[in-house]
Write a protein that holds these residues in place. Structure first.
Motif, PDB file in Angstrom:
ATOM      1  N   ASP A  55       0.816  -1.225   0.000  1.00  0.00           N
ATOM      2  CA  ASP A  55       0.000   0.000   0.000  1.00  0.00           C
ATOM      3  C   ASP A  55       0.846   1.269   0.000  1.00  0.00           C
ATOM      4  O   ASP A  55       0.294   2.366   0.002  1.00  0.00           O
ATOM      5  CB  ASP A  55      -0.922   0.026   1.225  1.00  0.00           C
ATOM      6  CG  ASP A  55      -1.940  -1.108   1.216  1.00  0.00           C
ATOM      7  OD1 ASP A  55      -2.298  -1.577   0.117  1.00  0.00           O
ATOM      8  OD2 ASP A  55      -2.361  -1.528   2.306  1.00  0.00           O
ATOM      9  N   PRO A  74      -7.698   1.541  -1.074  1.00  0.00           N
ATOM     10  CA  PRO A  74      -9.126   1.750  -1.310  1.00  0.00           C
ATOM     11  C   PRO A  74      -9.733   2.398  -0.062  1.00  0.00           C
ATOM     12  O   PRO A  74      -9.387   2.024   1.064  1.00  0.00           O
ATOM     13  CB  PRO A  74      -9.678   0.334  -1.509  1.00  0.00           C
ATOM     14  CG  PRO A  74      -8.484  -0.510  -1.849  1.00  0.00           C
ATOM     15  CD  PRO A  74      -7.329   0.125  -1.126  1.00  0.00           C
ATOM     16  N   THR A 117     -12.723   2.165   1.137  1.00  0.00           N
ATOM     17  CA  THR A 117     -13.606   1.226   1.830  1.00  0.00           C
ATOM     18  C   THR A 117     -13.422  -0.149   1.197  1.00  0.00           C
ATOM     19  O   THR A 117     -12.873  -0.258   0.098  1.00  0.00           O
ATOM     20  CB  THR A 117     -15.107   1.621   1.702  1.00  0.00           C
ATOM     21  OG1 THR A 117     -15.541   1.364   0.359  1.00  0.00           O
ATOM     22  CG2 THR A 117     -15.341   3.075   2.075  1.00  0.00           C
ATOM     23  N   PRO A 118     -13.929  -1.203   1.843  1.00  0.00           N
ATOM     24  CA  PRO A 118     -13.856  -2.539   1.241  1.00  0.00           C
ATOM     25  C   PRO A 118     -15.034  -2.832   0.291  1.00  0.00           C
ATOM     26  O   PRO A 118     -15.156  -3.940  -0.211  1.00  0.00           O
ATOM     27  CB  PRO A 118     -13.890  -3.463   2.462  1.00  0.00           C
ATOM     28  CG  PRO A 118     -14.653  -2.696   3.486  1.00  0.00           C
ATOM     29  CD  PRO A 118     -14.327  -1.243   3.240  1.00  0.00           C
ATOM     30  N   ASP A 130     -17.451  -3.122  -2.941  1.00  0.00           N
ATOM     31  CA  ASP A 130     -17.310  -3.251  -4.392  1.00  0.00           C
ATOM     32  C   ASP A 130     -17.767  -1.982  -5.103  1.00  0.00           C
ATOM     33  O   ASP A 130     -17.184  -1.599  -6.121  1.00  0.00           O
ATOM     34  CB  ASP A 130     -18.115  -4.444  -4.917  1.00  0.00           C
ATOM     35  CG  ASP A 130     -17.403  -5.772  -4.702  1.00  0.00           C
ATOM     36  OD1 ASP A 130     -16.174  -5.764  -4.466  1.00  0.00           O
ATOM     37  OD2 ASP A 130     -18.077  -6.816  -4.788  1.00  0.00           O
ATOM     38  N   SER A 131     -18.781  -1.341  -4.572  1.00  0.00           N
ATOM     39  CA  SER A 131     -19.317  -0.137  -5.211  1.00  0.00           C
ATOM     40  C   SER A 131     -18.355   1.049  -5.128  1.00  0.00           C
ATOM     41  O   SER A 131     -18.562   2.069  -5.782  1.00  0.00           O
ATOM     42  CB  SER A 131     -20.660   0.251  -4.573  1.00  0.00           C
ATOM     43  OG  SER A 131     -20.502   0.482  -3.186  1.00  0.00           O
ATOM     44  N   ASN A 132     -17.276   0.900  -4.363  1.00  0.00           N
ATOM     45  CA  ASN A 132     -16.303   1.980  -4.153  1.00  0.00           C
ATOM     46  C   ASN A 132     -14.920   1.595  -4.680  1.00  0.00           C
ATOM     47  O   ASN A 132     -13.956   2.324  -4.489  1.00  0.00           O
ATOM     48  CB  ASN A 132     -16.250   2.261  -2.646  1.00  0.00           C
ATOM     49  CG  ASN A 132     -15.555   3.536  -2.256  1.00  0.00           C
ATOM     50  OD1 ASN A 132     -14.821   3.527  -1.276  1.00  0.00           O
ATOM     51  ND2 ASN A 132     -15.763   4.618  -2.968  1.00  0.00           N
ATOM     52  N   ARG A 133     -14.839   0.478  -5.406  1.00  0.00           N
ATOM     53  CA  ARG A 133     -13.524  -0.022  -5.817  1.00  0.00           C
ATOM     54  C   ARG A 133     -12.850   0.807  -6.905  1.00  0.00           C
ATOM     55  O   ARG A 133     -11.674   0.598  -7.191  1.00  0.00           O
ATOM     56  CB  ARG A 133     -13.611  -1.483  -6.224  1.00  0.00           C
ATOM     57  CG  ARG A 133     -14.346  -1.720  -7.502  1.00  0.00           C
ATOM     58  CD  ARG A 133     -14.329  -3.183  -7.865  1.00  0.00           C
ATOM     59  NE  ARG A 133     -15.166  -3.352  -9.039  1.00  0.00           N
ATOM     60  CZ  ARG A 133     -15.875  -4.401  -9.289  1.00  0.00           C
ATOM     61  NH1 ARG A 133     -15.855  -5.419  -8.463  1.00  0.00           N
ATOM     62  NH2 ARG A 133     -16.602  -4.464 -10.379  1.00  0.00           N
ATOM     63  N   HIS A 134     -13.563   1.734  -7.504  1.00  0.00           N
ATOM     64  CA  HIS A 134     -13.003   2.608  -8.546  1.00  0.00           C
ATOM     65  C   HIS A 134     -12.272   3.816  -7.958  1.00  0.00           C
ATOM     66  O   HIS A 134     -11.764   4.655  -8.689  1.00  0.00           O
ATOM     67  CB  HIS A 134     -14.110   3.083  -9.486  1.00  0.00           C
ATOM     68  CG  HIS A 134     -15.137   3.926  -8.794  1.00  0.00           C
ATOM     69  ND1 HIS A 134     -16.081   3.400  -7.938  1.00  0.00           N
ATOM     70  CD2 HIS A 134     -15.333   5.258  -8.814  1.00  0.00           C
ATOM     71  CE1 HIS A 134     -16.830   4.383  -7.462  1.00  0.00           C
ATOM     72  NE2 HIS A 134     -16.396   5.527  -7.979  1.00  0.00           N
ATOM     73  N   ARG A 189      -9.350   5.371  -5.112  1.00  0.00           N
ATOM     74  CA  ARG A 189      -8.215   5.157  -4.217  1.00  0.00           C
ATOM     75  C   ARG A 189      -8.095   6.393  -3.347  1.00  0.00           C
ATOM     76  O   ARG A 189      -8.483   7.498  -3.745  1.00  0.00           O
ATOM     77  CB  ARG A 189      -6.904   4.943  -4.984  1.00  0.00           C
ATOM     78  CG  ARG A 189      -6.804   3.625  -5.696  1.00  0.00           C
ATOM     79  CD  ARG A 189      -6.835   2.447  -4.712  1.00  0.00           C
ATOM     80  NE  ARG A 189      -6.825   1.168  -5.384  1.00  0.00           N
ATOM     81  CZ  ARG A 189      -7.912   0.542  -5.846  1.00  0.00           C
ATOM     82  NH1 ARG A 189      -9.106   1.099  -5.721  1.00  0.00           N
ATOM     83  NH2 ARG A 189      -7.818  -0.626  -6.426  1.00  0.00           N
ATOM     84  N   GLN A 237      -4.108   0.547 -10.973  1.00  0.00           N
ATOM     85  CA  GLN A 237      -5.002  -0.329 -10.212  1.00  0.00           C
ATOM     86  C   GLN A 237      -6.446  -0.253 -10.709  1.00  0.00           C
ATOM     87  O   GLN A 237      -7.320  -0.891 -10.157  1.00  0.00           O
ATOM     88  CB  GLN A 237      -4.941   0.037  -8.726  1.00  0.00           C
ATOM     89  CG  GLN A 237      -3.605  -0.258  -8.095  1.00  0.00           C
ATOM     90  CD  GLN A 237      -3.505   0.256  -6.665  1.00  0.00           C
ATOM     91  OE1 GLN A 237      -4.371   0.966  -6.153  1.00  0.00           O
ATOM     92  NE2 GLN A 237      -2.417  -0.095  -6.003  1.00  0.00           N
ATOM     93  N   ALA A 287      -8.351   2.550 -10.855  1.00  0.00           N
ATOM     94  CA  ALA A 287      -9.144   3.628 -10.240  1.00  0.00           C
ATOM     95  C   ALA A 287      -9.362   4.757 -11.243  1.00  0.00           C
ATOM     96  O   ALA A 287      -8.523   5.020 -12.097  1.00  0.00           O
ATOM     97  CB  ALA A 287      -8.441   4.162  -8.997  1.00  0.00           C
TER      98      ALA A 287
END
Length: 165
Positions: free
Chosen positions: A51, A70, A72-73, A75-79, A81, A112, A114
């Motif tokens: 990281d 990331p 948060t963990p 999936d809706s926020n994985r885009h 960083r 990654q 993002a």
């Protein structure tokens, strides 16, 4: 003097990162109490080498780092960083290392997958805010008086920018 070489962190950087955090601590950028020696190990279950990007001086000394994770963990926020830590050794300031680390974090975020990068900065940290603004970050929110530091209430400023054109 040239800017430092930016590279991924390694477990072997633990002591250098721990000592750097202790040396650069300031209420200008930290909401945690001043660390006291002996310092705990830098890497643990929450702080992983993958990281971090570190700035290494020509002599191999770690003189800075940026932590990119990331936010948060979900999936809706994985885009997205988030920069969750940036430090440069006092002896290395004024050489563009902070700027190089911010740019490297943006590049890493793009690699990654993002499309957006965010961060939080204390309202009274004018040098950091100016750096982030010069790199395309904009204020997206302010939590007024979020922290009480050195007898004063300090805003938490939320900043962000797109990573794609």
């Amino acid at each position: 003097m040239p800017a430092a070489h930016i590279r991924p962190a390694r477990h072997a950087d633990d002591t250098a990162l721990r000592d750097l955090d202790g040396a650069v601590w300031s209420p200008l950028h930290s909401v945690q109490p001043r660390p006291r020696p002996p310092y705990a190990p830098y890497f643990d279950a929450n702080e992983r080498p993958e990281d971090l990007l570190v700035a290494e001086d020509t002599d191999g000394t770690v003189v800075g780092y940026v932590r990119l994770v990331p936010p948060t963990p979900l999936d809706s926020n994985r885009h997205v960083r988030q920069i969750q830590g940036l430090a440069v050794a006092d002896r290395a300031r004024g050489r563009g290392i902070g700027r190089a680390l911010v740019r490297a974090a943006c590049d890493q975020g793009r690699r990654q997958g993002a499309i957006r990068i965010t961060l939080r900065v204390l309202g009274h940290n004018k040098p950091a805010r100016a750096l982030y603004e010069s790199e395309g970050f904009a204020v997206e929110g302010v939590l007024p008086g979020e922290f009480h530091l050195d007898g004063e209430y300090v805003d938490d400023v939320l900043m962000g920018r797109r990573l794609t054109p």
